[in-house]
Design an enzyme around this catalytic site. Structure first.
Site, short mmCIF file in Angstrom:
data_model
loop_
_atom_site.label_atom_id
_atom_site.label_comp_id
_atom_site.label_asym_id
_atom_site.label_seq_id
_atom_site.Cartn_x
_atom_site.Cartn_y
_atom_site.Cartn_z
N HIS A 12 31.37 46.49 4.65
CA HIS A 12 31.32 47.49 3.67
C HIS A 12 32.31 46.26 2.72
CE1 HIS A 12 32.57 52.27 3.00
NE2 HIS A 12 33.17 51.32 1.55
N HIS A 14 32.66 46.99 -1.68
CA HIS A 14 31.88 46.63 -2.84
C HIS A 14 32.02 45.91 -3.89
CE1 HIS A 14 31.80 51.60 -2.15
NE2 HIS A 14 32.60 51.37 -1.17
N ASP A 16 31.48 45.65 -7.24
CA ASP A 16 32.84 45.89 -8.73
C ASP A 16 34.34 45.91 -8.32
OD1 ASP A 16 31.89 47.63 -7.38
OD2 ASP A 16 32.13 49.60 -9.47
N HIS A 197 29.80 56.85 2.25
CA HIS A 197 30.79 57.73 2.46
C HIS A 197 31.40 58.56 3.26
CE1 HIS A 197 31.76 53.89 0.59
NE2 HIS A 197 32.68 54.25 0.18
N GLU A 200 36.80 60.51 3.92
CA GLU A 200 37.51 59.18 3.62
C GLU A 200 39.14 60.27 3.18
OE1 GLU A 200 35.78 56.95 0.20
OE2 GLU A 200 37.93 55.57 0.18
ZN LIG Z 1 33.93 52.12 0.19
#
Ligand SMILES: [Zn+2]
EC number: 3.5.4.4
Length: 331
Positions: A12, A14, A16, A197, A200
């Site tokens: 996991h 990202h 960016d 996701h 969270e």
């Molecule tokens: Zn994430």
């Protein structure tokens, strides 16, 4: 346990949220992109979310600078291969990189060009840095459902060529899964693997829905199954893997302090947990830091780390051949 030398897997991460601050400055200068400052420390302040962030919304503000410099093929290739390099340096053997293609079309790139550039960057990284990678495409759940269909359709031709999975991300509202059933179902039919996701920011029920309505095989975070017995049972019984990101969870106020993070309780109870960074730059972390934090807080043993490593390999969207090879790194 010498965390530094341990083999690592990241599921996991990202793109960016993991771009080097120095690269933002260099790319901006090269492309004539105006920034309010070119000072590295000040740029870092704009890209790194504080540990005492207000919530997930404030955390997400740190993605605006990366967005400015990730709008060309050249720059996407660069930041992706740099991420592979950064991960390889800390002995990550395999990484799944995720990004939302639609966020990188502001200067005219097509979705296909965005995806193929990231794949190119990943392949360069694989060749140069002794690490393997795969790509997960993110659909933004704050965009309308048509946009999710677009990602699924346009990413289809890259399945088996670097792209392996689909994800839903961004701010989490209660019951978000319902609206995305059709595009995710289509993705599954096309052969995408599914990670979502969910759970969270306080809503454990979203994890239940992500599994039941969307067929999620893995859940990004899943922290709040701790407060939702139904979701907890589903995750446990169905062997759903949680991609846990401890520092990110502290920043977004999902968890107050590390000692209260449910990751170790989950592990002890047989839930399939994995450790991840979420965003290397925004969370000012790397996988070694995340493993060290958990290791120190809960005194995890080598055997427990091995379980986490195996969980990660088994739940990865890698080919069976690659999984076999990844297993061999952990004795
Ligand atoms: Zn994430």
């Amino acid at each position: 346990m010498n965390v530094n030398s341990l083999p690592k897997i990241e599921l996991h991460c990202h793109l960016d949220g993991s771009i080097r601050p120095l690269s933002v400055i260099e790319i901006a200068k090269k492309d004539g992109i105006e920034l309010s400052t070119y000072d590295l420390d000040k740029i870092k302040e704009k890209m790194i979310a504080p540990i005492n962030c207000k919530d997930l919304s404030e955390y997400l503000t740190r993605f605006s600078l990366p967005g400015l410099v990730m709008q060309s093929k050249e720059n996407l290739i660069r930041v992706t291969s740099e991420l592979m390099e950064d991960a390889a340096k800390e002995n990550v053997k395999y990484i799944e990189i995720r990004f939302a293609p639609q966020l990188h079309t502001q200067k005219g790139l097509t979705i296909e060009e965005v995806i193929s550039s990231v794949i190119t960057g990943m392949k360069i990284g694989e060749k140069k840095f002794q690490i393997y990678g795969n790509i997960i495409l993110c659909c933004m759940r704050n965009f309308d459902v048509e946009k999710a269909f677009e990602v699924v359709e346009k990413g289809k031709e890259f399945l088996g060529r670097g792209v392996v999975g689909i994800d839903l991300c961004a701010n989490e509202n209660r019951g978000f899964c319902e609206a995305f059933q059709e595009p995710i179902k289509l993705a599954k039919e096309y052969g995408y693997r599914i990670t979502i996701h969910a759970g969270e920011t306080g809503i454990g029920e979203n994890v239940r829905d992500a599994v039941k309505l969307l067929g999620a095989e893995r859940i990004g975070h899943g922290v709040f199954i701790k407060d939702c017995p139904e979701a907890y049972d589903i995750v446990k019984k169905q062997g759903i893997t949680l991609e846990m990101c401890p520092t990110s969870n502290i920043q977004t106020k999902a968890v107050k302090k590390f000692s209260e993070h449910p990751v170790y309780g989950f592990l002890k109870d047989g839930i399939k947990v994995t450790l991840n960074t979420d965003n290397r730059t925004v969370s000012n972390t790397n996988l070694e830091k995340e493993i060290s934090l958990v290791s120190k807080e809960f005194h995890i043993t080598y055997e427990e780390y091995r379980t986490i490593y195996y969980n990660s390999v088994k739940a990865s969207f890698a080919s069976e051949t690659l999984k076999k090879n990844l297993m061999k790194f952990m004795k």
